[in-house]
Design an enzyme around this catalytic site. Sequence first.
Site, short mmCIF file in Angstrom:
data_model
loop_
_atom_site.label_atom_id
_atom_site.label_comp_id
_atom_site.label_asym_id
_atom_site.label_seq_id
_atom_site.Cartn_x
_atom_site.Cartn_y
_atom_site.Cartn_z
N CYS A 170 6.72 -5.17 1.70
CA CYS A 170 5.62 -4.63 1.78
C CYS A 170 4.07 -5.43 2.02
O CYS A 170 4.19 -6.31 0.96
CB CYS A 170 5.66 -3.73 0.06
N CYS A 200 0.98 -4.58 -0.70
CA CYS A 200 1.16 -4.63 -2.22
C CYS A 200 2.33 -5.06 -2.75
O CYS A 200 3.22 -6.10 -1.57
CB CYS A 200 0.43 -3.86 -2.73
N SER A 201 2.74 -4.53 -3.40
CA SER A 201 4.35 -4.89 -4.01
C SER A 201 4.84 -3.49 -3.94
O SER A 201 6.12 -3.78 -4.38
CB SER A 201 4.13 -5.66 -4.82
N CYS A 202 4.65 -2.56 -3.09
CA CYS A 202 5.99 -1.34 -3.40
C CYS A 202 7.75 -1.80 -3.41
O CYS A 202 7.56 -2.27 -2.48
CB CYS A 202 5.68 0.13 -2.38
#
Lengths: 100, 207
Positions: free
Chosen positions: B113, B116-118
Amino acid sequence: MNRCAAGDQVRVLALGKQGHVRIPHYIRQQTGQIVGYCGTYLNPEDLALGNTAGTAVDLYRVAFKQTQLWPYEDHPRQDRLIIEIYDHWLAPTEDAHHAP
Amino acid sequence: MPHDHPHEEHEALVIEDEAGNTEAQIIADALQDLLIRKGLLTAKEVTSAIARLESPGIHLGAKVVAKAWTDPAYKKRLLDDGRAAVQELDIPVTEARIIVVENTETRHNLITCTLCSCYPRSILGQPPSWYISKAYRARSVREPRRVLSEFGLDLPRDVQLDVHDSNADMRYLVLPEPPADLHALRVADLEALVSRDHLIGVARSVL
């Protein structure tokens, strides 16, 4: 009715929008191929501002050739980058030359 | 990396203060104190919310993979509609859609991702710290094969590498190739072979 289908060539637009935009810079202005339709989703550009009443937009998975995205890196010809792009960030293109 | 760029505001969030707290944590703590004092929230509710966030983990992902390896009809349903197939196993999925990408002899998949941090948190729990690092997020798209080799995976150049950037509404899981002795193993043994790294794609062979 969604306007693109798997196999279509598309170009990612550089809309220059401010705020919470989910289309990263590295993929803008690049030409790729639709690999899947994901359905409709509320636009994150609206949601980030608390607007949950906006129109849901079509979302696609689009594949790009790694050799095209990063011409200075050593990628095998067949490697791909697949990313989700909302309909309003896409333009159809006839340019099959750059297809993955 | 040369450090010649101006510090942007968001970078403050990853710098710890002297007490080891991040700025975001200090704000969250202050807000929590206030809400508890006003009687809008209890400490117990906070603890149970954390427990709920932390209860999913690789054991759930491993269950999905072992089922797909041993039940071809399930595997087909999983590849067609990941969310519905995962829910069949009584795993509550909170993500809008789960896309399962299958590794084969000639194809490998890697999940990232970049924005961000999906991550499929309701199935795999919280992502590892390297997954949310700026280095992984940038390099996993730009030089994924070099990143894989740093994880100990030297992917042959004739194996196609598909990198999936979960930048929007989909969440991804890699379905690794089954081990050669698949039919000699019990389901519990199969589940034990599957690691988080297999499901992100920084590991390939399951032995």
